[in-house]
Design a protein around this motif. Structure first.
Motif, PDB file in Angstrom:
ATOM      1  N   LEU A 214       0.850  -1.188   0.000  1.00 32.65           N
ATOM      2  CA  LEU A 214       0.000   0.000   0.000  1.00 32.65           C
ATOM      3  C   LEU A 214       0.889   1.242   0.000  1.00 32.65           C
ATOM      4  CD1 LEU A 214      -2.251  -1.431   2.792  1.00 32.65           C
ATOM      5  CD2 LEU A 214      -3.017  -1.075   0.451  1.00 32.65           C
ATOM      6  N   PRO A 215       0.988   1.943  -1.127  1.00 33.59           N
ATOM      7  CA  PRO A 215       1.802   3.167  -1.150  1.00 33.59           C
ATOM      8  C   PRO A 215       1.228   4.224  -0.219  1.00 33.59           C
ATOM      9  CG  PRO A 215       1.300   2.394  -3.370  1.00 33.59           C
ATOM     10  CD  PRO A 215       0.411   1.625  -2.433  1.00 33.59           C
ATOM     11  N   VAL A 216       2.106   5.050   0.324  1.00 33.43           N
ATOM     12  CA  VAL A 216       1.719   6.160   1.187  1.00 33.43           C
ATOM     13  C   VAL A 216       1.999   7.454   0.428  1.00 33.43           C
ATOM     14  CG1 VAL A 216       2.087   7.322   3.390  1.00 33.43           C
ATOM     15  CG2 VAL A 216       2.268   4.833   3.240  1.00 33.43           C
ATOM     16  N   PHE A 217       0.939   8.184   0.057  1.00 35.89           N
ATOM     17  CA  PHE A 217       1.082   9.377  -0.775  1.00 35.89           C
ATOM     18  C   PHE A 217       1.926   9.091  -2.014  1.00 35.89           C
ATOM     19  CE2 PHE A 217       0.397  11.486   3.439  1.00 35.89           C
ATOM     20  CZ  PHE A 217      -0.801  12.105   3.134  1.00 35.89           C
ATOM     21  N   GLY A 218       1.744   7.914  -2.578  1.00 36.04           N
ATOM     22  CA  GLY A 218       2.473   7.549  -3.788  1.00 36.04           C
ATOM     23  C   GLY A 218       3.842   6.949  -3.551  1.00 36.04           C
ATOM     24  N   HIS A 219       4.315   6.921  -2.314  1.00 41.41           N
ATOM     25  CA  HIS A 219       5.633   6.377  -1.998  1.00 41.41           C
ATOM     26  C   HIS A 219       5.498   4.924  -1.552  1.00 41.41           C
ATOM     27  CE1 HIS A 219       7.929  10.198  -2.128  1.00 41.41           C
ATOM     28  NE2 HIS A 219       6.778  10.732  -1.784  1.00 41.41           N
ATOM     29  N   ASP A 220       6.335   4.069  -2.118  1.00 36.61           N
ATOM     30  CA  ASP A 220       6.335   2.654  -1.759  1.00 36.61           C
ATOM     31  C   ASP A 220       7.791   2.208  -1.688  1.00 36.61           C
ATOM     32  OD1 ASP A 220       5.526   0.109  -1.186  1.00 36.61           O
ATOM     33  OD2 ASP A 220       4.980  -0.415  -3.239  1.00 36.61           O
ATOM     34  N   ALA A 221       8.318   2.113  -0.488  1.00 38.83           N
ATOM     35  CA  ALA A 221       9.748   1.859  -0.348  1.00 38.83           C
ATOM     36  C   ALA A 221      10.018   0.993   0.870  1.00 38.83           C
ATOM     37  CB  ALA A 221      10.509   3.188  -0.228  1.00 38.83           C
ATOM     38  N   GLY A 222      11.288   0.647   1.062  1.00 35.59           N
ATOM     39  CA  GLY A 222      11.690  -0.150   2.211  1.00 35.59           C
ATOM     40  C   GLY A 222      10.962  -1.478   2.232  1.00 35.59           C
ATOM     41  N   GLY A 223      10.497  -1.871   3.399  1.00 31.90           N
ATOM     42  CA  GLY A 223       9.760  -3.121   3.515  1.00 31.90           C
ATOM     43  C   GLY A 223       8.316  -3.012   3.105  1.00 31.90           C
ATOM     44  N   GLY A 224       7.864  -1.795   2.759  1.00 36.43           N
ATOM     45  CA  GLY A 224       6.496  -1.584   2.328  1.00 36.43           C
ATOM     46  C   GLY A 224       5.483  -1.789   3.439  1.00 36.43           C
ATOM     47  N   HIS A 225       4.218  -1.552   3.097  1.00 37.48           N
ATOM     48  CA  HIS A 225       3.098  -1.776   4.017  1.00 37.48           C
ATOM     49  C   HIS A 225       2.165  -2.765   3.325  1.00 37.48           C
ATOM     50  CE1 HIS A 225       4.489   1.725   6.302  1.00 37.48           C
ATOM     51  NE2 HIS A 225       4.595   2.331   5.136  1.00 37.48           N
ATOM     52  N   GLY A 226       2.163  -4.002   3.799  1.00 43.98           N
ATOM     53  CA  GLY A 226       1.505  -5.065   3.069  1.00 43.98           C
ATOM     54  C   GLY A 226       0.057  -5.296   3.420  1.00 43.98           C
ATOM     55  N   GLU A 227      -0.712  -5.701   2.413  1.00 41.61           N
ATOM     56  CA  GLU A 227      -2.003  -6.343   2.633  1.00 41.61           C
ATOM     57  C   GLU A 227      -1.721  -7.837   2.583  1.00 41.61           C
ATOM     58  OE1 GLU A 227      -6.572  -6.688   0.893  1.00 41.61           O
ATOM     59  OE2 GLU A 227      -5.145  -5.308  -0.047  1.00 41.61           O
ATOM     60  N   VAL A 228      -2.023  -8.548   3.656  1.00 37.35           N
ATOM     61  CA  VAL A 228      -1.590  -9.940   3.801  1.00 37.35           C
ATOM     62  C   VAL A 228      -2.775 -10.832   4.158  1.00 37.35           C
ATOM     63  CG1 VAL A 228       0.090 -11.486   4.879  1.00 37.35           C
ATOM     64  CG2 VAL A 228       0.607  -9.037   4.706  1.00 37.35           C
ATOM     65  N   LEU A 229      -2.873 -11.957   3.475  1.00 34.26           N
ATOM     66  CA  LEU A 229      -3.879 -12.965   3.783  1.00 34.26           C
ATOM     67  C   LEU A 229      -3.228 -14.137   4.521  1.00 34.26           C
ATOM     68  CD1 LEU A 229      -5.947 -13.170   0.455  1.00 34.26           C
ATOM     69  CD2 LEU A 229      -6.608 -12.051   2.593  1.00 34.26           C
ATOM     70  N   PHE A 230      -3.903 -14.605   5.551  1.00 33.03           N
ATOM     71  CA  PHE A 230      -3.497 -15.803   6.279  1.00 33.03           C
ATOM     72  C   PHE A 230      -4.658 -16.799   6.124  1.00 33.03           C
ATOM     73  CE2 PHE A 230      -1.366 -12.187   8.070  1.00 33.03           C
ATOM     74  CZ  PHE A 230      -0.078 -12.627   8.380  1.00 33.03           C
ATOM     75  N   ASP A 231      -4.550 -17.665   5.145  1.00 37.82           N
ATOM     76  CA  ASP A 231      -5.663 -18.530   4.743  1.00 37.82           C
ATOM     77  C   ASP A 231      -5.438 -19.945   5.261  1.00 37.82           C
ATOM     78  OD1 ASP A 231      -7.842 -19.656   3.553  1.00 37.82           O
ATOM     79  OD2 ASP A 231      -7.080 -19.511   1.497  1.00 37.82           O
ATOM     80  N   GLY A 232      -5.996 -20.232   6.434  1.00 35.91           N
ATOM     81  CA  GLY A 232      -5.848 -21.553   7.019  1.00 35.91           C
ATOM     82  C   GLY A 232      -4.408 -21.886   7.368  1.00 35.91           C
ATOM     83  N   VAL A 233      -3.675 -20.901   7.838  1.00 34.60           N
ATOM     84  CA  VAL A 233      -2.264 -21.102   8.172  1.00 34.60           C
ATOM     85  C   VAL A 233      -2.157 -21.916   9.458  1.00 34.60           C
ATOM     86  CG1 VAL A 233      -0.076 -19.978   8.698  1.00 34.60           C
ATOM     87  CG2 VAL A 233      -1.653 -18.929   7.058  1.00 34.60           C
TER      88      VAL A 233
END
Length: 428
Positions: A214-233
């Motif tokens: 998920l970019p922040v004000f168009g910036h996407d760097a470093g480890g980023g900010h993820g949308e993550v699914l945990f599906d039956g983990v």
């Protein structure tokens, strides 16, 4: 209140200041060039490993960790000025292994982790060999209220099975991110503050998927900010952090020091923005004289200095209280600095951008990236409104007697008397 720093803290401040000036600042353009050349905004550039090696050589490593076995063993007050220096740019915290979310995750593992959990995850984190993320916020509920969390952690024999949809999971996009600490509901029938648990989830476990960043004000760097699914983990039951149902309490323990860190780094950002503003004010000469001689510019610089000093003093007070009466005793000061530090950083950086003109919103100067970071601090670890509500409720609680007094009938004391107005009531 005693804000005097220890001799050890003063020594580390000098050492860190030299490290930033001689190593980190010259590495900033190299870092940017290596990331750009890779074509991957989440690439881990070799220069960062060089900085980390130098930081370790100088013993500027894990300075945040209050547990002497794992780090420097500094108090919150002694660490605060070091954290401020780290906040002046976006590389120093990682170079010294003091960057979020690893700091909070390491503190949780040190305080609540078993010996086996510490060996598997805390040791490589403390050595800077891996990174981690913290999976709490969810896209479909108001996550500012942690009791809304919908993720499920269900016991199945010797395992737990996890179903969760998280986002703003900072650091999840890095290939060096090896473990997540996930907050989810393990006992839906318990009271709201004992329904959740925290559990360790390896990022390579089957069912874990980073959907996007998920970019922040168009910036996407470093480890980023993820949308993550945990599906039956499925993970072993031994991955549970602390006791089942203790997730909310662990989250509160994690947030106290973390907010001090965020606030001091924000003050560091504001200090750097003010320095850039002052330098620019002497270099630019519109209408025949330097900007530094314009009354409006002087007013903004003066306001910035006043606000930074106020924010620093309040943050140091909160750090001192945490050291002397504990996180619970300092909770209202912690709430206050969370609001103030983000506000000051955003305001001062915005003034600097205005003084720089078009250059201020470009990537030729760090101000745009600094503003992006500072603005997100109004949301990180709970939005400003939640903290202000907490503060207001404490203030109002002292005057609750007026609520019942306002409901009583009043005695007519003349033309000025009004029903329900305690200030106009005749006592007797």
């Amino acid at each position: 209140m005693d804000f005097e720093f220890s001799t050890r803290s003063l020594e580390l401040q000098d050492q860190l200041r030299d490290f930033v000036a001689t190593q980190v600042v010259p590495a900033e353009p190299v870092y940017a060039e290596q990331v750009a050349a890779s074509g991957d905004p989440h690439f881990h550039p070799p220069v960062m490993e060089e900085l980390k090696a130098e930081a370790r050589r100088r013993e500027l490593w894990n300075l945040f960790m209050p547990h002497g076995h794992w780090g420097a063993g500094l108090s919150n007050l002694d660490y605060a000025p070091l954290c401020e220096q780290m906040g002046r740019n976006l590389l120093t915290a990682e170079a010294t292994n003091c960057s979020a979310p690893d700091t909070g995750n390491m503190e949780v593992l040190a305080q609540f982790g078993t010996a086996a959990q510490q060996e598997e995850w805390l040791v490589p984190l403390a050595n800077g060999e891996i990174r981690s993320c913290f999976a709490m916020t969810e896209p479909w509920v108001a996550s500012s209220d942690a009791t809304n969390i919908q993720s499920r952690i269900e016991r199945d024999g010797d395992d737990y099975v996890i179903h969760a949809h998280k986002w703003w999971t900072t650091g999840a996009a890095s290939d060096r991110c090896k473990v997540a600490i996930l907050l989810g509901v393990s006992n839906p029938d318990a009271d709201p503050y004992h329904r959740q648990s925290m559990i360790l989830v390896p990022m390579d476990a089957p069912g874990v998927k980073v959907v996007r960043t998920l970019p922040v004000f168009g910036h996407d760097a470093g480890g980023g900010h993820g949308e993550v699914l945990f599906d039956g983990v499925r993970v072993p039951a031994t991955n549970m952090l602390g006791e089942e149902g203790g997730g909310f309490a662990i989250a509160q323990a994690r947030l106290g020091p973390g907010r001090i860190h965020h606030c001091m780094r924000a003050i560091g950002l504001a200090e750097r923005a003010l320095e850039l503003m002052c330098q620019r004010a002497w270099l630019r000469r519109p209408f025949g004289k330097p900007l530094a001689e314009q009354g409006l510019v002087q007013d903004r610089i003066a306001e910035s200095r006043i606000e930074i000093e106020q924010a620093r003093l309040l943050t140091l007070k909160a750090a001192w209280l945490m050291d002397t009466v504990g996180n619970k005793g300092a909770r209202f000061e912690i709430a206050a600095i969370k609001v103030v530090a983000a506000r000051v950083a955003t305001t001062v950086i915005d003034r600097a951008i205005q003084l720089f003109g078009g250059a201020g919103v470009s990537d030729d100067w760090p101000l745009a990236a600094m503003y992006t970071h500072a603005r997100t601090l109004h949301l990180v670890d709970g939005p400003d409104e939640v903290h202000k509500q907490q503060i207001a409720r404490r203030e109002l609680r002292q005057y609750e007697a007026f609520a019942s007094a306002a409901a009583l009938p009043t005695v007519d004391a003349g033309a000025g008397a009004r029903d329900g107005d305690p200030s106009s009531r005749t006592e007797g």
